[in-house]
Motif scaffolding. Sequence first.
Motif, PDB file in Angstrom:
ATOM      1  N   THR A 226       0.830  -1.207   0.000  1.00  0.00           N
ATOM      2  CA  THR A 226       0.000   0.000   0.000  1.00  0.00           C
ATOM      3  C   THR A 226       0.865   1.258   0.000  1.00  0.00           C
ATOM      4  O   THR A 226       0.602   2.215  -0.730  1.00  0.00           O
ATOM      5  N   ARG A 227       1.907   1.240   0.818  1.00  0.00           N
ATOM      6  CA  ARG A 227       2.785   2.425   0.898  1.00  0.00           C
ATOM      7  C   ARG A 227       3.560   2.620  -0.408  1.00  0.00           C
ATOM      8  O   ARG A 227       3.774   3.748  -0.842  1.00  0.00           O
ATOM      9  N   GLY A 228       3.981   1.505  -1.028  1.00  0.00           N
ATOM     10  CA  GLY A 228       4.657   1.622  -2.310  1.00  0.00           C
ATOM     11  C   GLY A 228       3.745   2.192  -3.380  1.00  0.00           C
ATOM     12  O   GLY A 228       4.169   3.023  -4.208  1.00  0.00           O
ATOM     13  N   PHE A 229       2.466   1.761  -3.377  1.00  0.00           N
ATOM     14  CA  PHE A 229       1.501   2.323  -4.319  1.00  0.00           C
ATOM     15  C   PHE A 229       1.308   3.814  -4.067  1.00  0.00           C
ATOM     16  O   PHE A 229       1.222   4.617  -5.006  1.00  0.00           O
ATOM     17  N   ALA A 230       1.250   4.198  -2.795  1.00  0.00           N
ATOM     18  CA  ALA A 230       1.104   5.614  -2.456  1.00  0.00           C
ATOM     19  C   ALA A 230       2.305   6.420  -2.955  1.00  0.00           C
ATOM     20  O   ALA A 230       2.149   7.561  -3.416  1.00  0.00           O
ATOM     21  N   MET A 231       3.503   5.817  -2.884  1.00  0.00           N
ATOM     22  CA  MET A 231       4.690   6.501  -3.390  1.00  0.00           C
ATOM     23  C   MET A 231       4.585   6.726  -4.902  1.00  0.00           C
ATOM     24  O   MET A 231       4.920   7.801  -5.417  1.00  0.00           O
ATOM     25  N   ARG A 232       4.118   5.709  -5.613  1.00  0.00           N
ATOM     26  CA  ARG A 232       4.011   5.848  -7.067  1.00  0.00           C
ATOM     27  C   ARG A 232       2.946   6.864  -7.446  1.00  0.00           C
ATOM     28  O   ARG A 232       3.098   7.593  -8.437  1.00  0.00           O
ATOM     29  N   VAL A 233       1.871   6.920  -6.675  1.00  0.00           N
ATOM     30  CA  VAL A 233       0.853   7.949  -6.919  1.00  0.00           C
ATOM     31  C   VAL A 233       1.451   9.336  -6.700  1.00  0.00           C
ATOM     32  O   VAL A 233       1.239  10.263  -7.487  1.00  0.00           O
ATOM     33  N   THR A 234       2.232   9.475  -5.638  1.00  0.00           N
ATOM     34  CA  THR A 234       2.889  10.751  -5.353  1.00  0.00           C
ATOM     35  C   THR A 234       3.855  11.129  -6.463  1.00  0.00           C
ATOM     36  O   THR A 234       3.922  12.295  -6.874  1.00  0.00           O
ATOM     37  N   GLY A 235       4.608  10.148  -6.957  1.00  0.00           N
ATOM     38  CA  GLY A 235       5.540  10.424  -8.045  1.00  0.00           C
ATOM     39  C   GLY A 235       4.830  10.811  -9.331  1.00  0.00           C
ATOM     40  O   GLY A 235       5.351  11.604 -10.120  1.00  0.00           O
ATOM     41  N   GLY A 236       3.626  10.265  -9.555  1.00  0.00           N
ATOM     42  CA  GLY A 236       2.873  10.618 -10.757  1.00  0.00           C
ATOM     43  C   GLY A 236       2.311  12.022 -10.704  1.00  0.00           C
ATOM     44  O   GLY A 236       2.354  12.767 -11.692  1.00  0.00           O
ATOM     45  N   ASN A 237       1.785  12.413  -9.548  1.00  0.00           N
ATOM     46  CA  ASN A 237       1.213  13.755  -9.412  1.00  0.00           C
ATOM     47  C   ASN A 237       1.099  14.076  -7.926  1.00  0.00           C
ATOM     48  O   ASN A 237       0.180  13.621  -7.248  1.00  0.00           O
ATOM     49  N   ALA A 238       2.048  14.843  -7.422  1.00  0.00           N
ATOM     50  CA  ALA A 238       2.077  15.146  -5.993  1.00  0.00           C
ATOM     51  C   ALA A 238       0.858  15.962  -5.560  1.00  0.00           C
ATOM     52  O   ALA A 238       0.327  15.770  -4.461  1.00  0.00           O
ATOM     53  N   ARG A 239       0.384  16.843  -6.431  1.00  0.00           N
ATOM     54  CA  ARG A 239      -0.777  17.664  -6.068  1.00  0.00           C
ATOM     55  C   ARG A 239      -2.021  16.794  -5.919  1.00  0.00           C
ATOM     56  O   ARG A 239      -2.793  16.948  -4.963  1.00  0.00           O
ATOM     57  N   ALA A 240      -2.194  15.864  -6.857  1.00  0.00           N
ATOM     58  CA  ALA A 240      -3.346  14.957  -6.756  1.00  0.00           C
ATOM     59  C   ALA A 240      -3.222  14.070  -5.523  1.00  0.00           C
ATOM     60  O   ALA A 240      -4.223  13.780  -4.862  1.00  0.00           O
ATOM     61  N   ALA A 241      -1.990  13.664  -5.197  1.00  0.00           N
ATOM     62  CA  ALA A 241      -1.786  12.835  -4.007  1.00  0.00           C
ATOM     63  C   ALA A 241      -2.194  13.588  -2.749  1.00  0.00           C
ATOM     64  O   ALA A 241      -2.787  13.009  -1.828  1.00  0.00           O
ATOM     65  N   ARG A 242      -1.880  14.862  -2.693  1.00  0.00           N
ATOM     66  CA  ARG A 242      -2.286  15.658  -1.528  1.00  0.00           C
ATOM     67  C   ARG A 242      -3.804  15.812  -1.467  1.00  0.00           C
ATOM     68  O   ARG A 242      -4.402  15.785  -0.385  1.00  0.00           O
ATOM     69  N   LEU A 243      -4.423  15.948  -2.623  1.00  0.00           N
ATOM     70  CA  LEU A 243      -5.871  16.139  -2.655  1.00  0.00           C
ATOM     71  C   LEU A 243      -6.619  14.919  -2.134  1.00  0.00           C
ATOM     72  O   LEU A 243      -7.702  15.044  -1.548  1.00  0.00           O
ATOM     73  N   VAL A 244      -6.045  13.733  -2.356  1.00  0.00           N
ATOM     74  CA  VAL A 244      -6.713  12.524  -1.863  1.00  0.00           C
ATOM     75  C   VAL A 244      -6.254  12.151  -0.456  1.00  0.00           C
ATOM     76  O   VAL A 244      -6.631  11.100   0.062  1.00  0.00           O
ATOM     77  N   GLY A 245      -5.441  13.026   0.149  1.00  0.00           N
ATOM     78  CA  GLY A 245      -5.088  12.831   1.551  1.00  0.00           C
ATOM     79  C   GLY A 245      -3.839  12.027   1.820  1.00  0.00           C
ATOM     80  O   GLY A 245      -3.613  11.604   2.964  1.00  0.00           O
ATOM     81  N   LEU A 246      -2.985  11.791   0.816  1.00  0.00           N
ATOM     82  CA  LEU A 246      -1.761  11.032   1.045  1.00  0.00           C
ATOM     83  C   LEU A 246      -0.722  11.912   1.746  1.00  0.00           C
ATOM     84  O   LEU A 246      -0.591  13.102   1.434  1.00  0.00           O
ATOM     85  N   PRO A 247       0.056  11.328   2.683  1.00  0.00           N
ATOM     86  CA  PRO A 247       1.100  12.108   3.388  1.00  0.00           C
ATOM     87  C   PRO A 247       2.338  12.253   2.506  1.00  0.00           C
ATOM     88  O   PRO A 247       3.319  11.523   2.642  1.00  0.00           O
TER      89      PRO A 247
END
Length: 377
Positions: A226-247
């Motif tokens: 799960t954390r690795g997936f969250a990292m890849r989401v962050t790498g794809g678009n950090a702004r979108a990652a913040r919008l969905v609540g990822l740290p």
Amino acid sequence: MRARASSPTSAAAARLLTGALPAVPTLAAIVGTLLLFSLFLLIQRQPAGDAIVLIAQGAFGSSFAWQSTLLRAAPLMLTALCVALPAQVGLIVIGGEGALALGGLAAAVLPQLLPAATPWFVATPLMAVAGMLVGGAWIGAVGALRQWRGVNETISSLLMSYIAIAVFKFLVEGPLRDPASLNKPSTPALPDAFSIGSLPGLEVHWGLFWGALACVAAWVFVRHSTRGFAMRVTGGNARAARLVGLPVNALALTACVLGGAAAGLAGMFEVAAVQGSANASLLAGYGYAGILVAFAARQNPLAIVVCALMIGGIEASGSLLQRRLDLPDATTLVLQGLLFANLLAWEALGGRLAAWRVKLQAAAQAEVNAALEQTHA
């Protein structure tokens, strides 16, 4: 009937092409590198074909060549992770050389702080932990500067690598120097009991095993957690990652700490299995070569194992080129430089390949849907 027969085949072909597309830039870069390297040799009136054959022989042509290649590939796997893991969150960190140096220094100093009767099965893991902690803290500072102060991580990691090397040299040549090391300043030699031996049947230390294991573990972490997936989401678009609540900040810091820990572990193995102490030979450029390995692997931890073998083989073949063709040992550095330049050039295809990949996936899904409709009809 014709649609039913052709749909599975074309869908399978589309899936095959989809899986192969990420490797196209690397393969094209290798071909381009060989062509430019051949031109470089021909300009000097050197036999380009013979040189390329000798590189292959020097890397993989004998058991001795394989052992030389594996010996160089072991630290490259770990220093490449120092680049590949932060890249998962969109950071380009190139300071593995500094983390390796300080991690190796920490591993060399720790035995002096332990009681004399400390057994090897306690001391060696502690040395590994010390190297990983120091390396992780050093690259972690790069991530912290990026996330909380907005400092460019590429520039800061490179500058901090220079600082780490300067600190390493100061300590080795000054406060931590063994008085018995005259012409080659170094820390006191490790006790023989704390030295890391070779793998069974090979003259390659256990760092190769742990480096490959670290790459596999990193791949599992990045692709199947799960954390690795969250990292890849962050790498794809950090702004979108913040919008969905990822740290985002915590994920970036974690990736940098893990990458630095891998480079620090590489330094520990170089001290405990190769050098026997911390000295200038530890600064062999593995941290910088790890950048090339990570880019050739396109930041894929599993592909790092293969690319580390390739780059390690190129480095191992330098002496054979020197003996057979009287070429400078630095000729292999030219080859590595051309490979890096080609990788950057072909990286421009990344966007177009991604678009092709989406189209192929859509075509494969359409074929499957058509086959299902025909079946139900």
